[in-house]
Motif scaffolding. Structure first.
Motif, PDB file in Angstrom:
ATOM      1  N   GLU A 140       0.439  -0.911  -0.184  1.00 52.60           N
ATOM      2  CA  GLU A 140       0.313  -0.359  -0.379  1.00 52.60           C
ATOM      3  C   GLU A 140       1.363   0.889   0.231  1.00 52.60           C
ATOM      4  N   MET A 141       1.507   1.489   1.157  1.00 53.39           N
ATOM      5  CA  MET A 141       2.981   2.675   1.253  1.00 53.39           C
ATOM      6  C   MET A 141       3.796   2.710   1.152  1.00 53.39           C
ATOM      7  N   ALA A 142       4.503   1.274   2.797  1.00 55.21           N
ATOM      8  CA  ALA A 142       5.695   1.178   3.152  1.00 55.21           C
ATOM      9  C   ALA A 142       6.862   1.206   1.881  1.00 55.21           C
ATOM     10  N   GLY A 143       6.253  -0.062   0.625  1.00 61.28           N
ATOM     11  CA  GLY A 143       7.850  -0.398  -0.405  1.00 61.28           C
ATOM     12  C   GLY A 143       8.072  -1.282   0.116  1.00 61.28           C
ATOM     13  N   ASN A 144       8.752  -1.976  -0.812  1.00 60.21           N
ATOM     14  CA  ASN A 144      10.098  -3.265  -0.393  1.00 60.21           C
ATOM     15  C   ASN A 144      10.765  -2.971   0.324  1.00 60.21           C
ATOM     16  N   PRO A 145      10.984  -4.132   1.749  1.00 59.16           N
ATOM     17  CA  PRO A 145      12.462  -3.470   2.337  1.00 59.16           C
ATOM     18  C   PRO A 145      13.636  -3.469   1.997  1.00 59.16           C
ATOM     19  N   LYS A 146      14.557  -3.021   0.680  1.00 56.50           N
ATOM     20  CA  LYS A 146      15.026  -2.861   0.639  1.00 56.50           C
ATOM     21  C   LYS A 146      15.127  -1.786  -0.272  1.00 56.50           C
ATOM     22  N   GLU A 147      14.524  -0.879  -0.411  1.00 51.86           N
ATOM     23  CA  GLU A 147      13.503   0.228  -1.518  1.00 51.86           C
ATOM     24  C   GLU A 147      13.968   1.439  -0.305  1.00 51.86           C
ATOM     25  N   ASN A 148      13.752   1.461   0.241  1.00 52.72           N
ATOM     26  CA  ASN A 148      13.784   2.431   1.380  1.00 52.72           C
ATOM     27  C   ASN A 148      13.390   1.840   2.800  1.00 52.72           C
ATOM     28  N   GLU A 149      14.113   3.001   4.708  1.00 56.99           N
ATOM     29  CA  GLU A 149      14.742   2.772   5.222  1.00 56.99           C
ATOM     30  C   GLU A 149      13.861   3.057   6.321  1.00 56.99           C
ATOM     31  N   VAL A 150      12.147   3.376   5.798  1.00 64.67           N
ATOM     32  CA  VAL A 150      10.898   3.057   6.359  1.00 64.67           C
ATOM     33  C   VAL A 150      10.334   1.798   6.349  1.00 64.67           C
ATOM     34  N   ALA A 151      10.356   1.390   5.206  1.00 58.44           N
ATOM     35  CA  ALA A 151      10.009  -0.520   4.418  1.00 58.44           C
ATOM     36  C   ALA A 151      11.365  -1.061   5.311  1.00 58.44           C
ATOM     37  N   GLY A 152      12.688  -0.947   5.451  1.00 52.89           N
ATOM     38  CA  GLY A 152      13.023  -1.505   6.134  1.00 52.89           C
ATOM     39  C   GLY A 152      12.503  -1.981   7.380  1.00 52.89           C
ATOM     40  N   ALA A 153      12.430  -0.773   8.204  1.00 55.69           N
ATOM     41  CA  ALA A 153      12.258  -0.501   9.393  1.00 55.69           C
ATOM     42  C   ALA A 153      10.956  -1.067   9.911  1.00 55.69           C
ATOM     43  N   ILE A 154      10.247  -1.047   9.129  1.00 54.07           N
ATOM     44  CA  ILE A 154       8.995  -2.081   9.029  1.00 54.07           C
ATOM     45  C   ILE A 154       9.215  -3.601   9.124  1.00 54.07           C
ATOM     46  N   HIS A 155      10.256  -3.899   8.686  1.00 51.24           N
ATOM     47  CA  HIS A 155      10.733  -5.777   8.241  1.00 51.24           C
ATOM     48  C   HIS A 155      11.489  -6.781   9.574  1.00 51.24           C
ATOM     49  N   ASP A 156      11.880  -4.960  10.410  1.00 52.41           N
ATOM     50  CA  ASP A 156      12.076  -5.949  11.860  1.00 52.41           C
ATOM     51  C   ASP A 156      10.884  -5.903  12.385  1.00 52.41           C
ATOM     52  N   ARG A 157       9.904  -4.988  12.740  1.00 54.90           N
ATOM     53  CA  ARG A 157       8.795  -4.526  13.385  1.00 54.90           C
ATOM     54  C   ARG A 157       7.862  -3.579  13.481  1.00 54.90           C
ATOM     55  N   ILE A 158       6.667  -3.576  12.989  1.00 50.98           N
ATOM     56  CA  ILE A 158       5.658  -2.224  12.415  1.00 50.98           C
ATOM     57  C   ILE A 158       6.296  -1.298  13.262  1.00 50.98           C
ATOM     58  N   ASP A 159       6.732  -1.645  14.442  1.00 52.32           N
ATOM     59  CA  ASP A 159       6.786   0.058  14.782  1.00 52.32           C
ATOM     60  C   ASP A 159       7.724   0.768  14.978  1.00 52.32           C
ATOM     61  N   MET A 160       8.446   0.069  14.224  1.00 55.35           N
ATOM     62  CA  MET A 160       9.320   1.351  13.771  1.00 55.35           C
ATOM     63  C   MET A 160       9.997   2.132  13.209  1.00 55.35           C
ATOM     64  N   ALA A 161       8.955   1.979  11.863  1.00 53.63           N
ATOM     65  CA  ALA A 161       8.939   3.167  11.236  1.00 53.63           C
ATOM     66  C   ALA A 161       7.969   4.536  11.254  1.00 53.63           C
ATOM     67  N   TRP A 162       7.422   4.037  12.492  1.00 49.45           N
ATOM     68  CA  TRP A 162       6.746   5.583  12.273  1.00 49.45           C
ATOM     69  C   TRP A 162       7.665   6.424  13.188  1.00 49.45           C
ATOM     70  N   PRO A 163       8.539   6.359  13.851  1.00 44.56           N
ATOM     71  CA  PRO A 163       9.640   7.722  14.450  1.00 44.56           C
ATOM     72  C   PRO A 163       9.290   8.304  12.759  1.00 44.56           C
ATOM     73  N   ILE A 164      10.613   7.224  12.012  1.00 44.53           N
ATOM     74  CA  ILE A 164      10.903   7.400  10.726  1.00 44.53           C
ATOM     75  C   ILE A 164      10.182   8.370  10.047  1.00 44.53           C
ATOM     76  N   LEU A 165       8.587   8.214   9.618  1.00 46.28           N
ATOM     77  CA  LEU A 165       7.967   8.764   9.071  1.00 46.28           C
ATOM     78  C   LEU A 165       7.253  10.262   9.930  1.00 46.28           C
ATOM     79  N   ALA A 166       6.845   9.982  12.040  1.00 42.22           N
ATOM     80  CA  ALA A 166       7.162  11.386  12.440  1.00 42.22           C
ATOM     81  C   ALA A 166       7.915  12.626  12.415  1.00 42.22           C
ATOM     82  N   LYS A 167       9.867  12.110  11.709  1.00 39.21           N
ATOM     83  CA  LYS A 167      10.778  13.194  11.794  1.00 39.21           C
ATOM     84  C   LYS A 167      10.133  13.848  10.401  1.00 39.21           C
TER      85      LYS A 167
END
Length: 404
Positions: A140-167
């Motif tokens: 939907e919105m994250a993309g593939n894990p190797k494409e960007n830091e948001v998708a990579g963070a989600i691959h570790d744990r679902i909540d890890m990407a939200w601080p990146i987006l908030a920043k």
């Protein structure tokens, strides 16, 4: 204009809604900064996207005209479920077709969600919690894990990407100033969710239809009599939102990638069972609201029927309609490398038998005239002011990225 029942909605926060309008259409909240909430829930398509199964991350354009990029950026699958319209979404208590998000004491934060105990603190509604999860979805919105830091963070744990987006939002001068004006000094992902919820809630409240105002024509009145009477539609589509927010198996023809699970790679969608792990929930999906339903086809959790007449006929004769359904009825944007698999599940005899066996609906002997009266009544649930929203689609967003 008719009013919603007292207590159904929270008071509108106009300042947060104004921020939410911009965030809703700003690709800044996606992994590759190329898609927004508004791409699949667009004002041009009455808060949905007008297709059965959409193209999410990796596409260009809107609704039926949305196409996918080719080469290394081409999509690997369609969005597995139909994009739901957002009318009166602020009054709902259960979200997603399988109900995987709703109020619950299980995790100590008041919400049952895919984030479980890792859901951020500070969210002020169930809708605000829901707003965060499309950002974490790969397709939907994250993309593939190797494409960007948001998708990579989600691959570790679902909540890890939200601080990146908030920043991203927090360091944008315009957003920072707008949030400060609304009393938010240090923008968190919860504040972003609250702003998105304030916008969606205020934008698409709808209680000014012909049904609400008592201005239905003769066919609509006949349809209402059937709906609330002999046809039994109100058994599941009752109340002011025309939904019981429950889960029912109606035997919609399966197609598309399905909502596969890691231990179940079959392209099928077992609905509520995927959340509850209860066999009796297999193939049951959440009852949709019928407010403004005449505007928001295709219909069903996978958009199997392009018309109201089609989905009503299916409810009246689910097994017969399932047998007669044709793949051409699915409104799917062209993706040549996926089309061979789009209807593969229909060849699985055992899966199709399971779908049939789970059907909850009792057949209804409705005449053609009665079905058309029910279609007319669906039209009587179309509001006026809300159908194009109240704030509408912004011409530009603070990030400077493209507005779909």
């Amino acid at each position: 204009m008719a009013d919603a029942p007292e207590g159904m909605f929270a008071p509108i926060d106009a300042e947060m809604a104004a921020i939410g309008q911009l965030l809703f259409y700003d690709p800044i909240l996606s992994g590759n900064q190329n898609i927004s909430c508004g791409t699949c829930h667009n004002h041009d398509h009455f808060s949905a996207d007008g297709v059965s199964l959409g193209i999410g991350e990796g596409g260009v354009g809107l609704g039926p005209k949305r196409v996918t990029l080719e080469g290394p950026d081409q999509i690997k699958k369609r969005i597995p479920r139909n994009a739901q319209a957002l009318f009166n979404v602020g009054a709902l208590e259960v979200f997603f077709h399988d109900g995987r998000l709703g109020a619950s004491p299980d995790y100590g934060n008041g919400v049952n969600s895919p984030a479980e105990e890792f859901l951020p603190k500070g969210l002020n509604s169930i809708l605000a919690a829901q707003a965060l999860f499309p950002m974490t979805s790969q397709f939907e919105m994250a993309g593939n894990p190797k494409e960007n830091e948001v998708a990579g963070a989600i691959h570790d744990r679902i909540d890890m990407a939200w601080p990146i987006l908030a920043k991203r939002v927090r360091i944008n001068d315009t957003y920072r100033e707008m949030f400060a004006g609304a009393g938010v000094e240090q923008v968190s992902i919860a504040d972003i969710g609250n702003a998105l919820a304030a916008f969606m809630d205020a934008e698409w409240r709808s209680f000014d239809s012909a049904y609400d105002l008592g201005t239905m024509n003769a066919a609509q009145v006949r349809g209402a009599d059937l709906f609330f009477g002999e046809a039994g539609c109100a058994d599941c589509h009752g109340g002011p939102l025309f939904t019981d927010e429950g889960f029912h198996a109606i035997g919609l023809p399966p197609f598309g990638p399905g909502r596969t699970r890691r231990f179940d790679p079959m392209p099928r969608d077992v609905g509520r069972m995927a959340e509850s792990d209860a066999l009796e929930d297999a193939y049951r999906f959440r009852t949709p609201s019928l407010r403004n339903v005449a505007l928001t086809g295709p219909y069903g959790h996978n958009g199997a029927y392009p018309t109201l007449e089609g989905i009503i006929r299916h409810h009246a004769d689910p097994v017969g309609s399932l047998d007669m359904w044709q793949p051409e009825m699915a409104q799917l944007p062209s993706v040549p490398w996926l089309q061979q698999a789009d209807f593969l599940i229909q060849q699985d005899v055992r899966e199709m038998a399971r779908v049939r066996a789970a059907i909850d609906l009792e057949p209804q002997a409705l005449s053609d005239a009665e079905i058309m009266d029910l279609v007319a009544f669906m039209g009587a649930l179309t509001g006026k002011r809300s159908i194009h929203g109240r704030l509408g689609k912004p011409e530009a967003v603070p990030s400077g990225l493209r507005v779909d």
